[in-house]
Motif scaffolding. Structure first.
Motif, PDB file in Angstrom:
ATOM      1  N   LYS A  39       4.852   2.111   0.896  1.00  0.00           N
ATOM      2  CA  LYS A  39       5.075   1.855  -0.537  1.00  0.00           C
ATOM      3  C   LYS A  39       5.422   3.142  -1.261  1.00  0.00           C
ATOM      4  CE  LYS A  39       2.189  -2.233  -0.789  1.00  0.00           C
ATOM      5  NZ  LYS A  39       0.865  -2.758  -1.079  1.00  0.00           N
ATOM      6  N   ASP A  40       4.737   4.211  -0.938  1.00  0.00           N
ATOM      7  CA  ASP A  40       4.997   5.513  -1.551  1.00  0.00           C
ATOM      8  C   ASP A  40       6.429   5.969  -1.215  1.00  0.00           C
ATOM      9  OD1 ASP A  40       4.823   8.009  -2.725  1.00  0.00           O
ATOM     10  OD2 ASP A  40       3.350   8.810  -1.323  1.00  0.00           O
ATOM     11  N   LEU A  41       6.818   5.822   0.037  1.00  0.00           N
ATOM     12  CA  LEU A  41       8.148   6.232   0.461  1.00  0.00           C
ATOM     13  C   LEU A  41       9.218   5.377  -0.220  1.00  0.00           C
ATOM     14  CD1 LEU A  41       9.781   8.159   2.194  1.00  0.00           C
ATOM     15  CD2 LEU A  41       9.448   6.613   4.135  1.00  0.00           C
ATOM     16  N   ALA A  42       8.978   4.080  -0.338  1.00  0.00           N
ATOM     17  CA  ALA A  42       9.929   3.192  -1.021  1.00  0.00           C
ATOM     18  C   ALA A  42      10.136   3.630  -2.465  1.00  0.00           C
ATOM     19  CB  ALA A  42       9.437   1.746  -0.964  1.00  0.00           C
ATOM     20  N   ASP A  43       9.050   3.994  -3.138  1.00  0.00           N
ATOM     21  CA  ASP A  43       9.148   4.479  -4.521  1.00  0.00           C
ATOM     22  C   ASP A  43       9.973   5.758  -4.593  1.00  0.00           C
ATOM     23  OD1 ASP A  43       7.627   2.384  -5.450  1.00  0.00           O
ATOM     24  OD2 ASP A  43       5.774   3.545  -5.586  1.00  0.00           O
ATOM     25  N   ARG A  44       9.755   6.649  -3.660  1.00  0.00           N
ATOM     26  CA  ARG A  44      10.446   7.953  -3.680  1.00  0.00           C
ATOM     27  C   ARG A  44      11.952   7.837  -3.476  1.00  0.00           C
ATOM     28  NH1 ARG A  44       6.792  12.707  -1.080  1.00  0.00           N
ATOM     29  NH2 ARG A  44       4.745  11.905  -1.626  1.00  0.00           N
ATOM     30  N   VAL A  45      12.378   6.817  -2.739  1.00  0.00           N
ATOM     31  CA  VAL A  45      13.820   6.668  -2.467  1.00  0.00           C
ATOM     32  C   VAL A  45      14.433   5.495  -3.234  1.00  0.00           C
ATOM     33  CG1 VAL A  45      13.685   7.769  -0.194  1.00  0.00           C
ATOM     34  CG2 VAL A  45      13.463   5.278  -0.375  1.00  0.00           C
ATOM     35  N   SER A  46      13.658   4.897  -4.135  1.00  0.00           N
ATOM     36  CA  SER A  46      14.128   3.753  -4.925  1.00  0.00           C
ATOM     37  C   SER A  46      14.669   2.639  -4.029  1.00  0.00           C
ATOM     38  CB  SER A  46      15.210   4.186  -5.916  1.00  0.00           C
ATOM     39  OG  SER A  46      14.718   5.175  -6.769  1.00  0.00           O
ATOM     40  N   ALA A  47      13.877   2.299  -3.028  1.00  0.00           N
ATOM     41  CA  ALA A  47      14.266   1.248  -2.087  1.00  0.00           C
ATOM     42  C   ALA A  47      13.246   0.117  -2.142  1.00  0.00           C
ATOM     43  CB  ALA A  47      14.331   1.806  -0.673  1.00  0.00           C
ATOM     44  N   GLU A  48      13.625  -0.996  -1.566  1.00  0.00           N
ATOM     45  CA  GLU A  48      12.732  -2.139  -1.475  1.00  0.00           C
ATOM     46  C   GLU A  48      12.069  -2.114  -0.101  1.00  0.00           C
ATOM     47  OE1 GLU A  48      13.036  -7.031  -1.614  1.00  0.00           O
ATOM     48  OE2 GLU A  48      14.832  -5.811  -1.889  1.00  0.00           O
ATOM     49  N   LEU A  49      10.759  -2.265  -0.091  1.00  0.00           N
ATOM     50  CA  LEU A  49      10.024  -2.361   1.176  1.00  0.00           C
ATOM     51  C   LEU A  49      10.074  -3.822   1.602  1.00  0.00           C
ATOM     52  CD1 LEU A  49       8.169  -1.195   3.347  1.00  0.00           C
ATOM     53  CD2 LEU A  49       6.247  -1.568   1.791  1.00  0.00           C
ATOM     54  N   ILE A  50      10.771  -4.102   2.675  1.00  0.00           N
ATOM     55  CA  ILE A  50      10.940  -5.482   3.135  1.00  0.00           C
ATOM     56  C   ILE A  50       9.708  -5.960   3.884  1.00  0.00           C
ATOM     57  CG2 ILE A  50      12.339  -7.028   4.582  1.00  0.00           C
ATOM     58  CD1 ILE A  50      13.717  -5.991   2.029  1.00  0.00           C
ATOM     59  N   GLU A  51       9.208  -5.133   4.785  1.00  0.00           N
ATOM     60  CA  GLU A  51       7.992  -5.505   5.523  1.00  0.00           C
ATOM     61  C   GLU A  51       7.423  -4.303   6.254  1.00  0.00           C
ATOM     62  OE1 GLU A  51       8.359  -8.214   8.824  1.00  0.00           O
ATOM     63  OE2 GLU A  51      10.221  -7.313   9.479  1.00  0.00           O
ATOM     64  N   THR A  52       6.142  -4.396   6.559  1.00  0.00           N
ATOM     65  CA  THR A  52       5.523  -3.446   7.481  1.00  0.00           C
ATOM     66  C   THR A  52       4.938  -4.275   8.608  1.00  0.00           C
ATOM     67  OG1 THR A  52       3.430  -3.482   6.281  1.00  0.00           O
ATOM     68  CG2 THR A  52       4.949  -1.699   5.746  1.00  0.00           C
ATOM     69  N   ARG A  53       5.097  -3.755   9.816  1.00  0.00           N
ATOM     70  CA  ARG A  53       4.532  -4.433  10.979  1.00  0.00           C
ATOM     71  C   ARG A  53       4.015  -3.344  11.899  1.00  0.00           C
ATOM     72  NH1 ARG A  53       8.227  -8.749  13.365  1.00  0.00           N
ATOM     73  NH2 ARG A  53       7.435  -9.815  11.541  1.00  0.00           N
ATOM     74  N   GLY A  54       2.728  -3.362  12.143  1.00  0.00           N
ATOM     75  CA  GLY A  54       2.136  -2.278  12.920  1.00  0.00           C
ATOM     76  C   GLY A  54       2.278  -0.987  12.140  1.00  0.00           C
TER      77      GLY A  54
END
Length: 82
Positions: free
Chosen positions: A60-75
């Motif tokens: 989530k932090d990385l998505a905010d930093r690059v103005s991207a959408e986090l689609i999913e996390t798995r593992g």
């Protein structure tokens, strides 16, 4: 494109960014560049990067930093879309 479609497409995407002991800062520019060229980018969070945080928090932090959408996390892997 729906989030479900993106998740299905992400299944075939290889990891191209690794977050290690140096944390998020060194990969921000790389992820931004890759998102400019590609629809989806998969990021792997190595054990050394996680420390006391979860993969979800880091993603989530990385998505905010690059103005991207986090689609999913798995593992310990996350998929980003811009």
């Amino acid at each position: 494109m729906s989030e479900q479609d993106l998740r299905e497409r992400a299944h075939n995407v290889d990891v191209t960014v690794w977050v290690g002991k140096s944390g998020l800062e060194p990969v921000v520019d790389e992820l931004s560049d890759q998102l400019r060229d590609r629809d989806l980018v998969k990021v792997k969070f190595l054990r050394a990067a996680r420390g006391g945080t979860t993969t979800e928090e880091l993603a989530k932090d990385l998505a905010d930093r690059v103005s991207a959408e986090l689609i999913e996390t798995r593992g310990h892997t996350a998929v980003f879309h811009r």
